[in-house]
Design an enzyme around this catalytic site. Structure first.
Site, mmCIF file in Angstrom:
data_model
loop_
_atom_site.group_PDB
_atom_site.id
_atom_site.type_symbol
_atom_site.label_atom_id
_atom_site.label_comp_id
_atom_site.label_asym_id
_atom_site.label_seq_id
_atom_site.Cartn_x
_atom_site.Cartn_y
_atom_site.Cartn_z
ATOM 1 N N ASP A 253 -19.033 -30.288 -22.115
ATOM 2 C CA ASP A 253 -19.094 -28.831 -22.275
ATOM 3 C C ASP A 253 -19.185 -28.474 -23.758
ATOM 4 O O ASP A 253 -18.197 -28.099 -24.375
ATOM 5 C CB ASP A 253 -17.835 -28.236 -21.622
ATOM 6 C CG ASP A 253 -17.732 -26.733 -21.740
ATOM 7 O OD1 ASP A 253 -18.758 -26.076 -21.971
ATOM 8 O OD2 ASP A 253 -16.605 -26.204 -21.579
ATOM 9 N N ASN B 147 -35.867 -25.475 -31.169
ATOM 10 C CA ASN B 147 -36.182 -26.842 -31.592
ATOM 11 C C ASN B 147 -34.926 -27.676 -31.845
ATOM 12 O O ASN B 147 -34.881 -28.870 -31.541
ATOM 13 C CB ASN B 147 -37.064 -26.807 -32.849
ATOM 14 C CG ASN B 147 -37.528 -28.190 -33.234
ATOM 15 O OD1 ASN B 147 -38.171 -28.877 -32.429
ATOM 16 N ND2 ASN B 147 -37.158 -28.633 -34.422
ATOM 17 N N THR C 92 -15.851 -16.507 -19.255
ATOM 18 C CA THR C 92 -14.848 -15.914 -18.354
ATOM 19 C C THR C 92 -13.690 -15.260 -19.121
ATOM 20 O O THR C 92 -12.887 -14.549 -18.538
ATOM 21 C CB THR C 92 -14.281 -16.976 -17.388
ATOM 22 O OG1 THR C 92 -13.845 -18.107 -18.156
ATOM 23 C CG2 THR C 92 -15.317 -17.421 -16.387
ATOM 24 N N ARG D 129 -7.192 -19.823 -11.463
ATOM 25 C CA ARG D 129 -5.738 -19.806 -11.550
ATOM 26 C C ARG D 129 -5.136 -19.786 -10.149
ATOM 27 O O ARG D 129 -5.666 -19.116 -9.261
ATOM 28 C CB ARG D 129 -5.252 -18.540 -12.289
ATOM 29 C CG ARG D 129 -5.574 -18.512 -13.767
ATOM 30 C CD ARG D 129 -4.789 -19.560 -14.543
ATOM 31 N NE ARG D 129 -5.025 -19.540 -15.971
ATOM 32 C CZ ARG D 129 -6.042 -20.148 -16.600
ATOM 33 N NH1 ARG D 129 -6.949 -20.836 -15.914
ATOM 34 N NH2 ARG D 129 -6.151 -20.084 -17.911
ATOM 35 N N ARG E 274 -5.584 -25.488 -17.770
ATOM 36 C CA ARG E 274 -4.141 -25.412 -17.968
ATOM 37 C C ARG E 274 -3.303 -25.393 -16.698
ATOM 38 O O ARG E 274 -2.169 -25.871 -16.723
ATOM 39 C CB ARG E 274 -3.832 -24.203 -18.872
ATOM 40 C CG ARG E 274 -4.241 -24.473 -20.314
ATOM 41 C CD ARG E 274 -4.358 -23.211 -21.127
ATOM 42 N NE ARG E 274 -5.566 -22.464 -20.801
ATOM 43 C CZ ARG E 274 -6.000 -21.403 -21.478
ATOM 44 N NH1 ARG E 274 -5.298 -20.961 -22.509
ATOM 45 N NH2 ARG E 274 -7.122 -20.786 -21.131
HETATM 46 O O1 LIG Z 1 -16.989 -19.141 -19.457
HETATM 47 C C1 LIG Z 1 -16.320 -20.171 -19.678
HETATM 48 C C2 LIG Z 1 -16.877 -21.353 -20.077
HETATM 49 C C3 LIG Z 1 -16.087 -22.451 -20.274
HETATM 50 N N1 LIG Z 1 -14.755 -22.398 -20.094
HETATM 51 C C4 LIG Z 1 -13.950 -23.623 -20.303
HETATM 52 O O2 LIG Z 1 -13.260 -23.958 -19.089
HETATM 53 C C5 LIG Z 1 -11.943 -24.377 -19.358
HETATM 54 C C6 LIG Z 1 -10.968 -23.456 -18.693
HETATM 55 O O3 LIG Z 1 -9.649 -23.813 -19.022
HETATM 56 P P1 LIG Z 1 -8.371 -23.062 -18.428
HETATM 57 O O4 LIG Z 1 -7.231 -23.731 -19.115
HETATM 58 O O5 LIG Z 1 -8.380 -23.304 -16.936
HETATM 59 O O6 LIG Z 1 -8.481 -21.613 -18.774
HETATM 60 C C7 LIG Z 1 -11.806 -24.441 -20.882
HETATM 61 O O7 LIG Z 1 -12.076 -25.756 -21.277
HETATM 62 C C8 LIG Z 1 -12.903 -23.521 -21.394
HETATM 63 O O8 LIG Z 1 -13.429 -23.961 -22.616
HETATM 64 C C9 LIG Z 1 -14.187 -21.211 -19.717
HETATM 65 O O9 LIG Z 1 -12.955 -21.101 -19.548
HETATM 66 N N2 LIG Z 1 -14.992 -20.127 -19.508
#
Ligand SMILES: O=c1ccn([C@@H]2O[C@H](COP(=O)(O)O)[C@@H](O)[C@H]2O)c(=O)[nH]1
Length: 236
Positions: free
Chosen positions: A59, A67, A122, A184, A214
């Site tokens: 990610d 490019n 998000t 969550r 988390r």
């Molecule tokens: O829109 C987005 C894109 C990536 N993330 C990533 O997902 C996890 C979520 O972690 P939590 O601890 O469950 O909140 C984190 O690695 C973000 O970098 C995202 O949350 N939203």
């Protein structure tokens, strides 16, 4: 087939991540490696995760001129990960070239990594998007617009909230992936996330994948937390 929940390995280093993974013994997981861990440990850690049989979403959310993203994707294609991503805000041409880079960089005999695009993070709320990005529309409109753009550019799916998944399917296709963080369990803290959904609701809303950090990594018993997430997610 229901995909395994993707566990976000948001840890500062390899030692901490490996210690966390010991909770799962021999279970083969779908894990997400983000910027923090990749910048620290690089491809050696990716190779180790692969040797343990885990699926990997790398990610890094590439967002640069077309490019540069094309060249970077050629390199990432050689790592043997299962999924990579870009920011859809980089534009149609950037996404098209990201895909081209992956196709050209994937070694013979290996599968091209799945390529998805982040729509609106998000953690972003509608008010924040309107005031900081100066987008004079609803957040869902922006997410759907980016999803359509990613679909047109030939990508495999998007990162979005599960709240938007069903509508994305309607304007793209059922097979277009909806990878959804911001997950969550009922009653958990939302931390810095704005658009949160439980695993059960994410399934009902037709997300194809959930990403959980988390709620699992900071749980007293991470294996039990994972099993609970999985149970809710797999229950229809
Ligand atoms: O829109 C987005 C894109 C990536 N993330 C990533 O997902 C996890 C979520 O972690 P939590 O601890 O469950 O909140 C984190 O690695 C973000 O970098 C995202 O949350 N939203």
């Amino acid at each position: 087939m229901v995909q395994k929940p993707i566990i976000a390995l948001d840890f500062p280093d390899r030692g901490t991540a490996e210690q966390f993974l010991q909770n799962f013994q021999d279970e083969q997981l779908f894990v997400k490696v983000g910027m923090e861990l990749f910048y620290k440990e690089g491809s050696a850690f990716i190779n180790w995760l692969k040797s343990q049989g885990h699926n990997i979403f790398l990610d890094l959310k590439l967002h640069d001129i077309p490019n540069t993203v094309y060249s970077a994707m050629k390199v990432l294609a050689g790592l043997g990960v299962d999924m990579v991503n870009v920011h859809a805000a980089g534009g149609y041409k950037m996404m098209e070239l990201a895909l081209k880079g992956l196709e050209e960089g994937t070694p013979k005999g290996m599968e091209r990594p799945i390529l998805i695009a982040v729509t609106q993070l998000t953690s972003t709320s509608e008010e924040q998007m309107q005031s900081e990005q100066l987008i004079d529309r609803g957040l869902k409109d922006s997410v759907l617009h980016y999803a359509k753009l990613a679909f047109a550019a030939g990508l495999d799916g998007v990162v979005c909230s599960a709240l938007e998944a069903r509508e994305i399917s309607k304007i793209t296709s059922q097979e277009f992936l909806k990878v959804t963080p911001g997950i969550r369990m009922e009653g958990d803290s939302s931390h810095d996330q704005s658009r949160i959904v439980t695993p059960r609701d994410a399934r009902k809303l037709e997300a194809s994948h959930i990403v959980v950090g988390r709620s699992i990594t900071q749980a007293g018993d991470p294996l039990q937390a994972y099993e609970q997430v999985k149970l809710e997610w797999e229950m229809k």
